[in-house]
Design an enzyme around this catalytic site. Sequence first.
Site, PDB file in Angstrom:
ATOM      1  N   LYS A  22       0.838  -1.201   0.000  1.00  0.00           N
ATOM      2  CA  LYS A  22       0.000   0.000   0.000  1.00  0.00           C
ATOM      3  C   LYS A  22       0.872   1.249   0.000  1.00  0.00           C
ATOM      4  CE  LYS A  22      -1.410   1.647   4.064  1.00  0.00           C
ATOM      5  NZ  LYS A  22      -1.165   3.060   4.341  1.00  0.00           N
ATOM      6  N   ASN A  23       1.920   1.241   0.822  1.00  0.00           N
ATOM      7  CA  ASN A  23       2.734   2.452   0.964  1.00  0.00           C
ATOM      8  C   ASN A  23       3.625   2.730  -0.249  1.00  0.00           C
ATOM      9  OD1 ASN A  23       1.569   2.913   3.387  1.00  0.00           O
ATOM     10  ND2 ASN A  23       3.390   2.530   4.647  1.00  0.00           N
ATOM     11  N   ARG A  96      -4.094  10.505   5.548  1.00  0.00           N
ATOM     12  CA  ARG A  96      -3.111  11.561   5.654  1.00  0.00           C
ATOM     13  C   ARG A  96      -2.138  11.573   4.470  1.00  0.00           C
ATOM     14  NH1 ARG A  96       1.724  12.149   6.895  1.00  0.00           N
ATOM     15  NH2 ARG A  96       2.381  14.114   7.840  1.00  0.00           N
ATOM     16  N   CYS A 120      -4.206  12.792  14.013  1.00  0.00           N
ATOM     17  CA  CYS A 120      -4.728  11.463  13.727  1.00  0.00           C
ATOM     18  C   CYS A 120      -4.449  10.580  14.926  1.00  0.00           C
ATOM     19  CB  CYS A 120      -4.164  10.900  12.433  1.00  0.00           C
ATOM     20  SG  CYS A 120      -2.601  10.101  12.592  1.00  0.00           S
ATOM     21  N   ARG A 125       0.634  14.654  13.142  1.00  0.00           N
ATOM     22  CA  ARG A 125       1.414  14.257  11.965  1.00  0.00           C
ATOM     23  C   ARG A 125       1.499  15.441  11.013  1.00  0.00           C
ATOM     24  NH1 ARG A 125      -0.213   8.170  10.335  1.00  0.00           N
ATOM     25  NH2 ARG A 125       1.777   8.273   9.276  1.00  0.00           N
ATOM     26  N   PRO A 126       2.442  16.340  11.293  1.00  0.00           N
ATOM     27  CA  PRO A 126       2.532  17.568  10.503  1.00  0.00           C
ATOM     28  C   PRO A 126       3.080  17.320   9.095  1.00  0.00           C
ATOM     29  CG  PRO A 126       4.351  17.441  12.068  1.00  0.00           C
ATOM     30  CD  PRO A 126       3.498  16.235  12.309  1.00  0.00           C
ATOM     31  N   ILE A 127       2.927  18.331   8.216  1.00  0.00           N
ATOM     32  CA  ILE A 127       3.546  18.224   6.887  1.00  0.00           C
ATOM     33  C   ILE A 127       4.476  19.415   6.632  1.00  0.00           C
ATOM     34  CG2 ILE A 127       1.773  16.747   5.834  1.00  0.00           C
ATOM     35  CD1 ILE A 127       0.770  19.306   4.377  1.00  0.00           C
ATOM     36  N   ASP A 128       4.986  19.979   7.756  1.00  0.00           N
ATOM     37  CA  ASP A 128       5.858  21.158   7.625  1.00  0.00           C
ATOM     38  C   ASP A 128       7.094  20.892   6.754  1.00  0.00           C
ATOM     39  OD1 ASP A 128       6.373  19.456   9.925  1.00  0.00           O
ATOM     40  OD2 ASP A 128       8.051  20.779  10.368  1.00  0.00           O
ATOM     41  N   LEU A 129       7.594  19.652   6.778  1.00  0.00           N
ATOM     42  CA  LEU A 129       8.813  19.371   6.002  1.00  0.00           C
ATOM     43  C   LEU A 129       8.526  19.321   4.499  1.00  0.00           C
ATOM     44  CD1 LEU A 129      10.353  16.703   8.400  1.00  0.00           C
ATOM     45  CD2 LEU A 129      10.956  19.127   8.229  1.00  0.00           C
ATOM     46  N   ASP A 308       5.662   0.448  11.857  1.00  0.00           N
ATOM     47  CA  ASP A 308       4.437  -0.221  11.401  1.00  0.00           C
ATOM     48  C   ASP A 308       4.376  -1.691  11.801  1.00  0.00           C
ATOM     49  OD1 ASP A 308       3.519   2.109  10.325  1.00  0.00           O
ATOM     50  OD2 ASP A 308       3.872   1.582   8.231  1.00  0.00           O
ATOM     51  N   ILE A 330       9.292   6.789  16.607  1.00  0.00           N
ATOM     52  CA  ILE A 330       8.873   7.546  15.423  1.00  0.00           C
ATOM     53  C   ILE A 330       7.626   8.385  15.699  1.00  0.00           C
ATOM     54  CG2 ILE A 330       8.235   7.402  12.962  1.00  0.00           C
ATOM     55  CD1 ILE A 330      11.069   6.395  13.439  1.00  0.00           C
ATOM     56  N   ARG A 400      -8.092  -0.451   5.580  1.00  0.00           N
ATOM     57  CA  ARG A 400      -7.314   0.610   4.917  1.00  0.00           C
ATOM     58  C   ARG A 400      -6.048   0.036   4.301  1.00  0.00           C
ATOM     59  NH1 ARG A 400      -5.234   5.028   8.408  1.00  0.00           N
ATOM     60  NH2 ARG A 400      -4.064   5.173   6.493  1.00  0.00           N
TER      61      ARG A 400
HETATM   62  C1  UD1 Z   1       4.930   6.755   6.364  1.00  0.00           C
HETATM   63  C2  UD1 Z   1       4.080   5.536   6.181  1.00  0.00           C
HETATM   64  C3  UD1 Z   1       3.585   5.023   7.534  1.00  0.00           C
HETATM   65  C4  UD1 Z   1       4.771   4.818   8.483  1.00  0.00           C
HETATM   66  C5  UD1 Z   1       5.651   6.048   8.544  1.00  0.00           C
HETATM   67  C6  UD1 Z   1       6.926   5.830   9.327  1.00  0.00           C
HETATM   68  C7  UD1 Z   1       3.103   5.895   3.986  1.00  0.00           C
HETATM   69  C8  UD1 Z   1       1.889   6.206   3.194  1.00  0.00           C
HETATM   70  N1  UD1 Z   1       2.951   5.882   5.326  1.00  0.00           N
HETATM   71  O1  UD1 Z   1       4.106   7.748   6.943  1.00  0.00           O
HETATM   72  O2  UD1 Z   1       2.897   3.805   7.323  1.00  0.00           O
HETATM   73  O3  UD1 Z   1       4.279   4.554   9.767  1.00  0.00           O
HETATM   74  O4  UD1 Z   1       6.038   6.460   7.216  1.00  0.00           O
HETATM   75  O5  UD1 Z   1       7.621   4.766   8.809  1.00  0.00           O
HETATM   76  O6  UD1 Z   1       4.162   5.645   3.448  1.00  0.00           O
HETATM   77  N2  UD1 Z   1       7.147  14.608  10.438  1.00  0.00           N
HETATM   78  C9  UD1 Z   1       7.254  15.954  10.689  1.00  0.00           C
HETATM   79  N3  UD1 Z   1       7.023  16.847   9.666  1.00  0.00           N
HETATM   80  C10 UD1 Z   1       6.684  16.437   8.408  1.00  0.00           C
HETATM   81  C11 UD1 Z   1       6.568  15.049   8.160  1.00  0.00           C
HETATM   82  C12 UD1 Z   1       6.808  14.160   9.204  1.00  0.00           C
HETATM   83  O7  UD1 Z   1       7.558  16.357  11.810  1.00  0.00           O
HETATM   84  O8  UD1 Z   1       6.497  17.285   7.530  1.00  0.00           O
HETATM   85  C13 UD1 Z   1       7.387  13.643  11.547  1.00  0.00           C
HETATM   86  C14 UD1 Z   1       6.156  12.811  11.887  1.00  0.00           C
HETATM   87  O9  UD1 Z   1       5.321  13.466  12.788  1.00  0.00           O
HETATM   88  C15 UD1 Z   1       6.784  11.553  12.469  1.00  0.00           C
HETATM   89  C16 UD1 Z   1       8.074  11.400  11.659  1.00  0.00           C
HETATM   90  O10 UD1 Z   1       8.334  12.685  11.093  1.00  0.00           O
HETATM   91  O11 UD1 Z   1       7.109  11.740  13.823  1.00  0.00           O
HETATM   92  C17 UD1 Z   1       8.035  10.375  10.566  1.00  0.00           C
HETATM   93  O12 UD1 Z   1       6.890  10.584   9.784  1.00  0.00           O
HETATM   94  P1  UD1 Z   1       6.839  10.243   8.245  1.00  0.00           P
HETATM   95  O13 UD1 Z   1       7.994   9.396   7.844  1.00  0.00           O
HETATM   96  O14 UD1 Z   1       6.574  11.482   7.477  1.00  0.00           O
HETATM   97  O15 UD1 Z   1       5.532   9.333   8.162  1.00  0.00           O
HETATM   98  P2  UD1 Z   1       4.578   9.270   6.927  1.00  0.00           P
HETATM   99  O16 UD1 Z   1       5.353   9.536   5.689  1.00  0.00           O
HETATM  100  O17 UD1 Z   1       3.355  10.056   7.196  1.00  0.00           O
END
Ligand code: UD1
Length: 434
Positions: A22-23, A96, A120, A125-129, A308, A330, A400
Site C-alpha cells: 500500500k505504501n 493523511r 490522527c 502528523r505535521p507536513i511542515d517538512l 508499522d 517515530i 485501509r
Molecule cells: C509513512 C508511512 C507510515 C509509516 C511512517 C513511518 C506511507 C503512506 N505511510 O508515513 O505507514 O508509519 O512512514 O515509517 O508511506 N514529520 C514531521 N514533519 C513532516 C513530516 C513528518 O515532523 O512534515 C514527523 C512525523 O510526525 C513523524 C516522523 O516525522 O514523527 C516520521 O513521519 P513520516 O515518515 O513522514 O511518516 P509518513 O510519511 O506520514
Amino acid sequence: MDRFVIRGGNPLHGTIRVSGAKNAALPAMAAAILTDEPIVLENIPQVRDIETTRKLLAAMGAEVELGYGRAQHRTTICCRGLTSPEASYELVKQMRASSLVLGPLVARCGRARVSLPGGCAIGARPIDLHVKGLECLGATITQEHGYIEASAKRLRGAEIVFDKITVTGTEDLLMAATLADGETVMQNCAREPEVADLADLLNRMGARIEGAGTSTIRIKGVSRLRGTKHRIIPDRIEAGTFVIAGALTGGDLNVVGCDPRHLSVVLEKLAEVGVRTASAGDSVRVIGDGVLKAADIGTEEYPGFPTDMQAQYMALATQAEGSSVVTENIFENRFMHAQELVRMGANIKIDGNRAIVKGKTPLSAAAVLASDLRASASLVLAALVADGETIVDRVYHIDRGYEHIEEKLRGVGAQIRRIGEIFPKRAVPAAVRA
Ligand code: UD1
C-alpha cells in the site's frame, strides 16, 4: 460498521500470499499526476486507501480505471486533463498520505490546494517538512482556512536537507523535483524500499534520479515525463504480520510473494525471540515450534525495526517468556493497542514512549476496539491465540491497508469471520441469479 469475530487456538498451516505494498502504491498513483500519458500500475492491493486515492485523483479530473477479473490488481491512471488541482478535507482527513499530491500538483499544474491533515490517532502528523522543501524549490506557499496553497511557474532545482527523516515527505519532494529546472540534491532522505520503488517508476517515466534508497538523492529535472507500466513491490508490513501470525499460533506457514530482503531486521529480531524462519526466493517459511523468549525493540527509520510492525511485535511479546521493552521512537501516542491487549490479559505497562511487556500471559477473548491500522492487526494476532471468541470492532482501520485479511487467514486455518455487512460485497446481477 464491520467487526471480526475470531476464535483463537488454531495453528496456521499452509501458504499465505502477500499483496502489493500500500505504501508504495499510494505515491505511485500520485506520480501519475506528473504526466499527461497513462500510467499502468500492477500489483495494486485492494485496500481502502487505494480507493480513497482513486477518489482523490478522480476529483481532480484524472481518469482512473481499476482492473477487474484477472486484472483486479491493475490500475490505469491518465491525468490528461487536470481541471481541479485540489485535495479536499473530506478526503485528506480519511487518509493523511493524501498530502503526497502536493508536490506533483505544483510541479505539473503550477498550483495546488491541499487540505492540512489535522491530528490522527497516532499523534500529531505535521507536513511542515513537505512545505519547507517545496519552498526551497521555489514554490510560494500560503495557508488559509485549513488549506495549503502552493504555486510556482516552474519549480527550480535546489539543495534540500530534511531536519527529520520523513517517508512521504521524501516522496513528495522527489516527485516535485523531477520536473524542476536544474538539479536537486536531497539530504537525510528516507531510505525505505517504497521510496526506491517510486524512484524506479519515475525513472521509467523519464526522470533522472540517482541514489533513491540511500540518504542522498540527486534529481536532474526534465521538462516532461511520459507514461509507463510499473509493478508495485510486495508489502513488507503485511508479510511481517503474517510471519508473526505463524509464530504466535505455533503453526507452519509459508508467506509467499514477499521480498525477504525488506524484512531482514524483523526476521533477525524474531530469531532472537526464538522464532525459526527460512527465506528462499520470494518466500519466508515460519515454523512456530520453539519457546518464545522476551527481546527488546526500538522502532527506527528503515532499515531499522519498522514502527508499522511495533503493535504486531507487542502481541508476540505477550507470549514470550520474560520482559520485553518496546520503545516507539517515530510516533507519539502509538500504544493504543496496549490497553486493548491488557483487556485480553496481557501484562503491559506504559512509561512515556516505552512499553514494558511481561510474558507469558494467557490471553482470553474480549471485545476490543481497533484504533488505527497496525493496532488492529495486533488485536487480530492476539485474538488468534486467545481463549474464546474475540470481537474486534472498527475493522475499517484494517481494511485501509490489509487486503481481505480475513479471507487470507481463513485460508490457512484461522477461525475468523467478518460480521456487520449490510450488503453483500459483490452483488450478483439478476440475470446470473435466474
Ligand atoms: C509513512 C508511512 C507510515 C509509516 C511512517 C513511518 C506511507 C503512506 N505511510 O508515513 O505507514 O508509519 O512512514 O515509517 O508511506 N514529520 C514531521 N514533519 C513532516 C513530516 C513528518 O515532523 O512534515 C514527523 C512525523 O510526525 C513523524 C516522523 O516525522 O514523527 C516520521 O513521519 P513520516 O515518515 O513522514 O511518516 P509518513 O510519511 O506520514
